[in-house]
Design a protein around this motif. Structure first.
Motif, short mmCIF file in Angstrom:
data_model
loop_
_atom_site.label_atom_id
_atom_site.label_comp_id
_atom_site.label_asym_id
_atom_site.label_seq_id
_atom_site.Cartn_x
_atom_site.Cartn_y
_atom_site.Cartn_z
N ARG A 187 0.79 -1.30 0.11
CA ARG A 187 -0.05 0.02 -0.04
C ARG A 187 0.88 1.29 0.00
O ARG A 187 1.87 1.35 0.69
CB ARG A 187 -0.82 0.20 1.31
N CYS A 188 0.61 2.32 -0.64
CA CYS A 188 1.16 3.52 -0.83
C CYS A 188 1.35 4.17 0.74
O CYS A 188 0.33 4.43 1.13
CB CYS A 188 0.65 4.41 -1.89
N ALA A 189 2.46 4.71 0.81
CA ALA A 189 2.54 5.32 2.25
C ALA A 189 1.81 6.56 2.22
O ALA A 189 1.90 7.24 3.16
CB ALA A 189 3.97 5.26 2.84
N TYR A 190 1.65 7.26 0.94
CA TYR A 190 1.11 8.66 0.83
C TYR A 190 -0.36 8.59 0.72
O TYR A 190 -1.02 9.44 1.11
CB TYR A 190 1.87 9.41 -0.18
N CYS A 191 -0.89 7.84 -0.26
CA CYS A 191 -2.17 7.53 -0.78
C CYS A 191 -3.00 6.47 -0.51
O CYS A 191 -4.36 6.30 -0.51
CB CYS A 191 -2.36 8.15 -2.13
N ASP A 192 -2.47 5.61 -0.09
CA ASP A 192 -2.90 4.05 0.47
C ASP A 192 -3.52 3.15 -0.87
O ASP A 192 -4.05 2.20 -0.79
CB ASP A 192 -4.08 4.29 1.45
N ALA B 287 5.46 2.82 -2.19
CA ALA B 287 4.76 3.97 -2.90
C ALA B 287 4.21 3.77 -4.14
O ALA B 287 4.24 2.71 -4.92
CB ALA B 287 5.48 5.20 -2.98
N CYS B 288 2.88 4.38 -4.58
CA CYS B 288 2.43 3.91 -5.80
C CYS B 288 3.30 4.94 -6.99
O CYS B 288 3.93 6.01 -6.26
CB CYS B 288 0.83 4.61 -6.15
N TYR B 289 3.08 4.51 -8.18
CA TYR B 289 4.09 5.31 -9.00
C TYR B 289 3.54 6.73 -9.05
O TYR B 289 4.55 7.61 -9.28
CB TYR B 289 3.70 4.53 -10.60
N GLU B 290 2.37 7.29 -9.07
CA GLU B 290 1.99 8.57 -9.17
C GLU B 290 2.46 9.36 -7.91
O GLU B 290 3.25 10.63 -8.06
CB GLU B 290 0.50 8.65 -9.21
N CYS B 291 2.56 8.69 -6.89
CA CYS B 291 3.16 9.43 -5.72
C CYS B 291 4.57 9.70 -5.59
O CYS B 291 5.41 10.73 -5.17
CB CYS B 291 2.64 8.77 -4.31
N ASN B 292 5.16 8.63 -6.13
CA ASN B 292 6.64 8.42 -6.08
C ASN B 292 6.97 9.38 -7.11
O ASN B 292 8.02 10.57 -6.94
CB ASN B 292 7.17 7.27 -6.70
ZN LIG Z 1 0.29 6.93 -3.54
#
Ligand SMILES: [Zn+2]
Length: 147
Positions: free
Chosen positions: A81-86, A112-117
């Motif tokens: 799960r992305c640490a920023y947006c889940d 992290a998801c690709y977008e947040c990264n």
């Molecule tokens: Zn994310």
């Protein structure tokens, strides 16, 4: 008779070394004399009986360093799960970016998801205004094996 006791910076006993080894530690300034035979000199040093490490060394039998860091391990620890947006995560983000000296450690990496990264880029979470939803920790062996 010729063995020298090495103690940690907090005076916890570690192991014994030869006098020659102890002298090399003194020369390299990784250790200081804690107890010595004052009237027996070895070169410029009194004959050491106990040398004390200058810096504290974390010993394996007191504290397990835990599992070695890996990308797969970070994803597993964070449940993918992305640490920023889940959202579902497939990449690893370095909290302090690698370009700025951030290292591959459990506490400096998070799923992290690709977008947040991409959005975070070469910034810290604070700079990017992207707070972490959870604090990265060193996982136990069991946590890595369990999921
Ligand atoms: Zn994310």
């Amino acid at each position: 008779m010729d063995a020298v006791l090495v103690v940690n910076a907090d005076l916890g006993p570690l192991h014994r070394v030869t006098v020659q080894h102890a002298i090399r530690m003194l020369c390299r300034r990784v250790a200081e004399i804690h107890e010595a035979e004052p009237d027996q000199l070895i070169g410029v040093f009194p004959l050491p009986r106990v040398v004390r490490l200058v810096r504290y060394v974390v010993t394996r039998w007191r504290f397990s360093a835990g599992p070695a860091w890996s990308r797969a391990g970070v994803l597993r620890r964070d449940g993918r799960r992305c640490a920023y947006c889940d959202d579902p995560a497939s990449t690893i983000d370095h909290i302090l970016p690698r370009s700025r000296g951030g290292r591959n450690t459990w506490k400096n990496t998070t799923a992290a998801c690709y977008e947040c990264n991409q959005r975070k880029g070469d910034r810290t979470p604070a700079e990017a205004g992207m707070p972490l939803r959870r604090e990265p920790v060193t996982p136990s062996w069991a946590a890595l094996a369990g999921r």
